[in-house]
Design an enzyme around this catalytic site. Sequence first.
Site, PDB file in Angstrom:
ATOM      1  N   THR A 225       0.793  -1.151   0.075  1.00  0.00           N
ATOM      2  CA  THR A 225       0.117   0.051  -0.068  1.00  0.00           C
ATOM      3  C   THR A 225       0.865   1.087   0.058  1.00  0.00           C
ATOM      4  OG1 THR A 225      -1.926   1.195   1.107  1.00  0.00           O
ATOM      5  CG2 THR A 225      -0.303  -0.057   2.559  1.00  0.00           C
ATOM      6  N   ASN A 226       0.309   2.471   0.336  1.00  0.00           N
ATOM      7  CA  ASN A 226       1.091   3.527   0.306  1.00  0.00           C
ATOM      8  C   ASN A 226       0.544   4.522   1.450  1.00  0.00           C
ATOM      9  OD1 ASN A 226      -0.890   5.405  -0.869  1.00  0.00           O
ATOM     10  ND2 ASN A 226      -0.887   4.177  -2.380  1.00  0.00           N
ATOM     11  N   PRO A 227       1.250   5.553   1.949  1.00  0.00           N
ATOM     12  CA  PRO A 227       0.746   6.076   3.064  1.00  0.00           C
ATOM     13  C   PRO A 227      -0.228   7.369   3.106  1.00  0.00           C
ATOM     14  CG  PRO A 227       3.045   6.905   2.484  1.00  0.00           C
ATOM     15  CD  PRO A 227       2.445   5.956   1.341  1.00  0.00           C
ATOM     16  N   ALA A 292      -4.751   7.495  -4.174  1.00  0.00           N
ATOM     17  CA  ALA A 292      -3.695   6.933  -4.774  1.00  0.00           C
ATOM     18  C   ALA A 292      -3.681   5.673  -4.709  1.00  0.00           C
ATOM     19  CB  ALA A 292      -2.581   7.631  -3.701  1.00  0.00           C
TER      20      ALA A 292
END
Length: 412
Positions: A225-227, A292
């Site tokens: 995943t991403n932040p 995102a």
Amino acid sequence: MSVAGPAGPPRHVVLGVSGGIACYKSCTLARRLTEAGATVDVVLTAAAAEFVRPLTFEALTGRPVLTSLWERGRALAHIHLAKDPDLVIVAPATANVLARAAMGMADDVLTALLLARGDRLILAAPAMNDDMYANPATTANIKTLTQRGWHFVGPEVGALAEGPSERPGRMSEPEAILAAAERLLGGDSPGTRSARSTTSKWSGKRVVVTAGPTREHLDPVRVLTNPSSGRMGYALAEAAQHRGALVALVTGPTELAPPSGLSTTHVETTEEMQRAVQALMTDADALIMSAAPADYRPKTHADKKRPRSAGPLTIELEATPDILGSLKRRKGMVVVGFALETGNGLANARTKMQNKALDFVILNDATEPGAGFEVTTNRVTILGPGGKQVDLPLLPKRDVAERILDVVEEAL
Ligand code: CTP
């Protein structure tokens, strides 16, 4: 008018004025708040009293003005004025008062009040020279205060006291501050809401907004995943709803509470987001893709947790679907994409605009302090049709959302 309370008693507002030339506009603000039915107590710093005499505010509000911690007969007034009001507005909020508030200092009547205010509602309208505003110290102070729950309106780009050229640092106009105060105090009364909704270009428009990251599972307990926090997308959804749009939010996993009054679809993977967006697209007037989505997913997915003792792991990844790239869109629909870059931003954003057939692209640079993921502020450049380019200063995400909608609504 909500500063007067939707149906109930008048709102109590403290207007804290610190010492910048913009304090001449605070007189108008005090007047507007009073006319809107609010009870307004003004607190002036010593520097502000050099610009505007307390008597001016007394005449405008019909109430005594507090200028010092040491006024006889008004012991603890700063504590009552910290705790009792519905809203404290700091306008102008100079670089100095923001720095002292961020440090938790209480060395004059206004900073003592702000410290005692704790996490109750505070709205600040910064005003300062553009170099002071651009200084990383100020950026850090605004970030600290935003994280503590302060709300910001402005500053605007415009002529500053020292010259006519357009630069960021000018205090927002009293009407904009009043509108931000109304928003914080719970929206308009039914009468003003319908008036605003029918005059807004967003009124009745169907808008799909995506937010947050997506997650791709390696196995039942591990994800790629991403932040992304989802804040930018949620702010856009709320701002569009406030303008009268019928908003459908599609969100990946975030810690944010779903905004009330709009339809929210929760998804986990990029493919799920693609399906949800495509389903909502059939009758949408606009899509704002601020999510995102994860760009890669493991080619295979393990049903059981792989033990660490199994040794090193090599994962083969494949690209997830490009949601914007694969979208079947209605004619006339406005499509807004984001471009999160780490260098060569303008060129990459323009390429994305073309490749993904976007009407607008919102460029932000993940390496810039205060911008991108995991922060409550953002600094973006909006690219639009015909080579249009709007550079915004560093602002809280809700304010960035308002500015984006201001630009995009031209195409609706
Ligand atoms: N986006 C999308 N589908 C994806 C990934 C991103 O629709 N699988 C959207 C984003 O929501 C954003 C825009 O495409 O509005 C640009 O996203 P960005 O991550 O900047 O670009 P990518 O398309 O992922 O390309 P690159 O990895 O080369 O930056």
